[in-house]
Motif scaffolding. Structure first.
Motif, short mmCIF file in Angstrom:
data_model
loop_
_atom_site.label_atom_id
_atom_site.label_comp_id
_atom_site.label_asym_id
_atom_site.label_seq_id
_atom_site.Cartn_x
_atom_site.Cartn_y
_atom_site.Cartn_z
N VAL A 241 -34.27 -28.50 -21.06
CA VAL A 241 -34.06 -27.29 -20.26
C VAL A 241 -32.88 -26.74 -20.82
N ARG A 242 -33.12 -25.29 -20.85
CA ARG A 242 -31.98 -24.41 -21.17
C ARG A 242 -31.72 -23.42 -20.08
N TYR A 243 -30.55 -23.55 -19.49
CA TYR A 243 -30.22 -22.80 -18.33
C TYR A 243 -29.40 -21.41 -18.58
N ILE A 244 -30.01 -20.51 -18.13
CA ILE A 244 -29.23 -19.02 -18.81
C ILE A 244 -28.67 -18.40 -17.63
N GLU A 245 -27.65 -17.81 -18.17
CA GLU A 245 -27.02 -17.19 -17.08
C GLU A 245 -27.59 -16.03 -16.84
N PHE A 246 -27.74 -15.49 -15.46
CA PHE A 246 -28.33 -14.33 -15.25
C PHE A 246 -27.58 -13.04 -15.97
N MET A 247 -28.48 -12.15 -16.65
CA MET A 247 -27.60 -11.04 -17.52
C MET A 247 -27.89 -9.71 -17.03
N ASP A 248 -27.12 -8.92 -17.66
CA ASP A 248 -27.29 -7.38 -17.21
C ASP A 248 -28.15 -6.81 -18.11
N VAL A 249 -29.19 -7.34 -18.37
CA VAL A 249 -30.07 -6.60 -19.47
C VAL A 249 -30.76 -5.43 -18.60
N PRO B 250 -25.09 -22.81 -37.40
CA PRO B 250 -24.38 -21.92 -36.91
C PRO B 250 -24.98 -20.94 -36.22
N GLY B 251 -24.30 -20.45 -34.88
CA GLY B 251 -25.04 -19.06 -34.53
C GLY B 251 -26.28 -19.74 -33.26
N GLU B 252 -26.39 -20.92 -33.15
CA GLU B 252 -27.34 -21.35 -32.12
C GLU B 252 -26.71 -20.64 -30.77
N VAL B 253 -28.08 -20.09 -30.12
CA VAL B 253 -27.62 -19.60 -28.88
C VAL B 253 -27.04 -20.35 -27.74
N ALA B 254 -27.62 -21.63 -27.67
CA ALA B 254 -27.49 -22.54 -26.53
C ALA B 254 -26.44 -23.55 -27.05
N GLY B 255 -25.59 -23.76 -25.94
CA GLY B 255 -24.43 -24.91 -26.24
C GLY B 255 -25.18 -26.06 -25.77
N ARG B 256 -25.00 -27.21 -26.46
CA ARG B 256 -26.04 -28.40 -26.37
C ARG B 256 -25.20 -29.49 -25.54
N TRP B 257 -25.91 -30.20 -24.72
CA TRP B 257 -25.13 -31.46 -24.11
C TRP B 257 -26.38 -32.38 -24.06
N GLU C 286 -19.32 -16.84 -21.76
CA GLU C 286 -18.53 -17.38 -23.11
C GLU C 286 -19.33 -16.35 -24.19
N ALA C 287 -19.24 -15.25 -24.27
CA ALA C 287 -19.83 -14.31 -25.11
C ALA C 287 -19.94 -15.08 -26.57
N PHE C 288 -21.29 -14.96 -27.16
CA PHE C 288 -21.25 -15.35 -28.57
C PHE C 288 -21.67 -14.42 -29.56
N CYS C 289 -21.11 -13.03 -29.23
CA CYS C 289 -21.62 -12.03 -30.09
C CYS C 289 -21.06 -12.21 -31.55
N SER D 87 -21.36 -8.41 -25.25
CA SER D 87 -20.92 -9.47 -24.17
C SER D 87 -19.53 -9.57 -24.26
N GLU D 88 -19.04 -9.34 -25.26
CA GLU D 88 -17.46 -9.44 -25.46
C GLU D 88 -16.56 -8.23 -24.67
#
Ligand code: SAM
Length: 361
Positions: free
Chosen positions: A216-224, A259-266, A283-286, A341-342
């Protein structure tokens, strides 16, 4: 009655394609912040059978909404040609998306064409799962490596309200099962979390998929886009999501796969698998973003939050050779400085941006 519709034609007003630095284009491509062009997301249709309130709200994407006419949509042959050109610049991962990609007729044929053209590429697809049960086997047989399925809630009322198409949870779960049976693993399950809407489902989703091998990947609601009424108050920061889950099922951070993986893993301490969090807002990953997006009508966008793209379809359809298109892609990427995002503020969040259904999630 006035609606907040932003005509896509306006937003598509194309940017001028910059000249490539050909000396640099001979080596691996890098943008102004030294980011490579590793991933390409291709939107194969701007249509979707869901009307997720945070993505394609029904009051905007209604019966009067003008989707792209067929003639403006890239053909499979054009998509494969573009994919090859991107591959020449170092792209090694391709994600088919939309809109809802499984609505594109014979999408498995496109998968097969891409697989034949680029045997080593990591080929994946993001879907709402509604047609997955019927198509999973054919997609796998055509050469799809993996799949991501969006599912925002296991609670029937919440899910139906969010997809606003009265689509039941069970059919998406059947799609996930079919994908697993077909060998499209590991399956990622995307959940966009919106405060007060589905955040009560965060732990339930973790509980349901723990031990299944699905992530499961939890995505922050974004202003797209500009139509989803985004407010910072509606965002549940990933840190809070991790806290809530860890309170029930202890978690430890895991290293990125690359490197550059979008999701932080837990990872669950008890060996129940892992979750991912996508923290585009908090936590912008630009700085590590290596993704380009090709819209349904062949425009190249260098950021999910872009306002305009670069028209490559006109080049494709006016006889330009691969070398010229490749040079155009190089020029665009070398000039890329995006870091939305920054620099996000309440002000930028209100700005007119291209819709996600058009350039692909
Ligand atoms: N129709 C497919 C699907 O549902 O997965 C593919 C396209 S959809 C635009 C791709 C992903 O973007 C989905 O996981 C969706 O939940 C996510 N998404 C759309 N709007 C979003 C938003 N405002 N914030 C965060 N994620 C969003």
């Amino acid at each position: 009655m006035s609606k907040t519709v932003i005509p896509l034609r306006e937003l598509r007003g194309s940017l001028r394609i910059p000249a490539a630095n050909t000396a640099q284009a001979a080596g691996p491509l890098a943008d102004t912040r030294a980011r490579a062009l590793h991933d390409l997301r291709i939107s194969v249709t701007d249509r979707c059978n869901f009307r997720c309130t945070y993505c394609m709200p029904r009051d905007v994407f209604d019966a009067d909404y003008e989707f792209l006419p067929h003639a403006e949509i890239l053909t499979f042959e054009e998509i494969v040609r573009m994919a090859r050109i991107f591959h020449g610049h170092g792209t090694r991962k391709i994600r088919l998306t939309g809109g809802e990609p499984l609505l594109r007729r014979n999408i498995d044929r496109l998968v097969a064409m891409l697989r034949e053209a680029l045997p080593g590429v990591d080929l994946t697809l993001t879907t709402n799962g509604s047609a997955l049960k019927a198509q999973a086997k054919a997609l796998r047989a055509a050469g799809l490596d993996r799949i991501t399925v969006s599912l925002d809630s296991l609670d029937e009322t919440t899910f139906r309200a969010m997809n606003d198409a009265d689509f039941p949870v069970a059919r998406v779960l059947e799609g996930i099962d079919a994908a697993a049976d077909a060998g499209l693993a590991p399956i990622k399950v995307n959940m966009v979390v919106k405060r007060g809407v589905n955040d009560h489902q965060v732990v339930d989703m973790a509980r349901h998929f723990r031990g299944s091998g699905h992530i499961v990947r939890y995505i922050e609601f974004m202003d797209v886009g500009s139509t989803n009424g985004w407010r910072m108050d509606d965002v549940i920061p990933s840190a809070e999501i991790v806290r809530r889950i860890a309170a029930q099922f202890p978690l430890v951070p895991a290293d990125a796969n690359y490197p550059g993986e979008v999701a932080g893993r837990w990872r669950y301490v008890d060996g129940g698998g892992e979750i991912g969090v996508i923290s585009s807002v908090t936590e912008a990953f630009c700085s590590t973003c290596t993704r380009a997006r090709l819209s349904t009508d062949g425009h190249l966008y260098t950021c999910l939050f872009a306002q305009r793209g670069y028209d490559l379809k006109t080049m494709l359809r006016s006889g330009a050779g691969d070398a010229a298109i490749s040079e155009a892609v190089a020029g665009i990427w070398q000039g890329r400085g995006d870091r939305y995002s920054e620099i996000r503020t309440a002000e930028t969040a209100r700005s007119r941006k291209v819709e996600m259904s058009f350039i692909g999630g």
